[in-house]
Every structure is written in C-alpha cells, then in structure tokens.
Design an enzyme around this catalytic site. Sequence first.
Site, PDB file in Angstrom:
ATOM      1  N   ASP A 157       0.861  -1.173   0.000  1.00  0.00           N
ATOM      2  CA  ASP A 157       0.000   0.000   0.000  1.00  0.00           C
ATOM      3  C   ASP A 157       0.901   1.226   0.000  1.00  0.00           C
ATOM      4  OD1 ASP A 157      -1.729   2.105   0.492  1.00  0.00           O
ATOM      5  OD2 ASP A 157      -2.960   0.982   1.916  1.00  0.00           O
ATOM      6  N   TYR A 187      -6.859  15.850  -7.702  1.00  0.00           N
ATOM      7  CA  TYR A 187      -6.063  15.074  -8.664  1.00  0.00           C
ATOM      8  C   TYR A 187      -5.204  15.946  -9.585  1.00  0.00           C
ATOM      9  CZ  TYR A 187      -5.037  11.802 -12.485  1.00  0.00           C
ATOM     10  OH  TYR A 187      -4.410  11.059 -13.447  1.00  0.00           O
ATOM     11  N   LYS A 242      -0.982  16.017  -9.982  1.00  0.00           N
ATOM     12  CA  LYS A 242      -0.271  15.754 -11.231  1.00  0.00           C
ATOM     13  C   LYS A 242       0.577  16.951 -11.660  1.00  0.00           C
ATOM     14  CE  LYS A 242      -1.365  11.508 -11.912  1.00  0.00           C
ATOM     15  NZ  LYS A 242      -0.317  10.445 -11.865  1.00  0.00           N
TER      16      LYS A 242
END
Length: 249
Positions: free
Chosen positions: A64, A162, A166
């Site tokens: 994980d 998100y 990025k």
Amino acid sequence: MERWQNRVAVVTGASSGIGAACVKYLANNGMIVVGLARRKERIEALREQVELTARDRLHAMQCDLRDQQQIIDAFKMIVSKYGPITVLVNNAGVVRATNLVDDNNQQDIQDVIDTNIVGVVNCTREAFRSMKAHGGVGHVFLINSISGHYVPNIPNTSTNIYPCTKHAVTAMAEVYRREFLFLDTKIKVTSISPGAVDTEIISPKMREALAKAPFLQPEDIADALIYCLQTPPHVQIHELTIKPLGELL
C-alpha cells in the site's frame, strides 16, 4: 532492450490498467519485473498473459503506497531476492470525483495526495538508493497526466485534488532530473503524460461525461515506455505527452 536483459524493474499500481500493461511489456522484453499493488493476486494472474519464457520473470508483492514502511520493506525485499533495481515505473495513482469544497471528504483528499505525490517520493527514494549503490545507472518513470499541465474541463465533474497532484509530478520530474545530475549519476527520468486512458481510474460518472471522447489503451502507454527505455544512454526523453486522436479535453 538488450542492455536491460535480466535487470530488475519495479512497477507500482501493477494490478490493472497502465501498470499491468507495463508489467507485461517489460517481462516480455526480458526484464525481471516486480509489480507492487494492494491486490497482489491480480498481478500474479498476469503470468498467464505473458510469453511462456517471461513467466518466471514476473513477480508480485503486496504494498500500500500510502504506508511508507510498507514501501521501505518491499524495496528491501526486492533487492534482496532479485537484485539491484534499474527501472522504476511510478504508475500508481488514484482520483476522487468529489469537489474540493465538499464537507467530509478529507480522506479522499489525503488518499490522492498520499498515493500520487508522497508514494512517488518514497518509491523513487528507495529505488534511487539501489541505483546509486550499483553504478548510478537506471531509469525512473513518472506516469503523469495531461492534468499535470492544465486542468481538463470534464462536464459536470470535479476530479478533486487530482490535477493538483499531477502538476506536482510535472515539477518533480524536473527536480529529479537536476538531483540525479547533481548527485553524479547517469539515471534518467521520464514523465509520461497521457490523455484519457481506458482504465479503472475512470469513474462511471466520468465515463458518462466522456461518452463520446476517444480513449487511449493501457498498451499504448506501455509501448511508449519501452520506446523511452530503448533510447541511447546519452538521450533522455524528459516529457512525453500522448493523446488519443481527436481528444478535445
């Protein structure tokens, strides 16, 4: 790919999508590949999808990436069992389709940051430790996104934190390039930024919003990764953007 034969590659988020495609392509091209993911059994199932001669080169470990100690332990075990790491594919990533201003979505935000940024930092640090100790040669890939360069406008859909993560990956690619150089290594770094790819990361709501949009396939990204690996030692593809023909995002 001759110089990479029987060298060790590690792929994160290897249980599906781009990660699974990269595992298969690397194994079929002669590398010893260790896939990391929470769903270890799905990586093991990939052995049935590679060439017979590649099956013994494909290995799976449960990890994980939100847990730093699990990463440290996994990379130590890889080096101990299979040898020094020469290629790292930082592929694992998650997206959450909630608004940043929503209440009670702190866990969504934390999961995305911990996987898409902190997990990449921790994995790259551990892989670099092995590369540096064994000749200072290797290749680190960051599976980025067009969202790392601008925020796509997906109708009636928010992708939460998100795109921010990025954008961080885009900056990290340059930071790594400089650090690898300043630390006197020949390690390459390549950021691959795909447009829409047909993988499990696309939620049903996003898929509905993109119903008429063209998609890349995971194999398209794996093919590009192999191309980057085959460049001569003096050539570094620092940023590669791949879009499906006709993409409007």
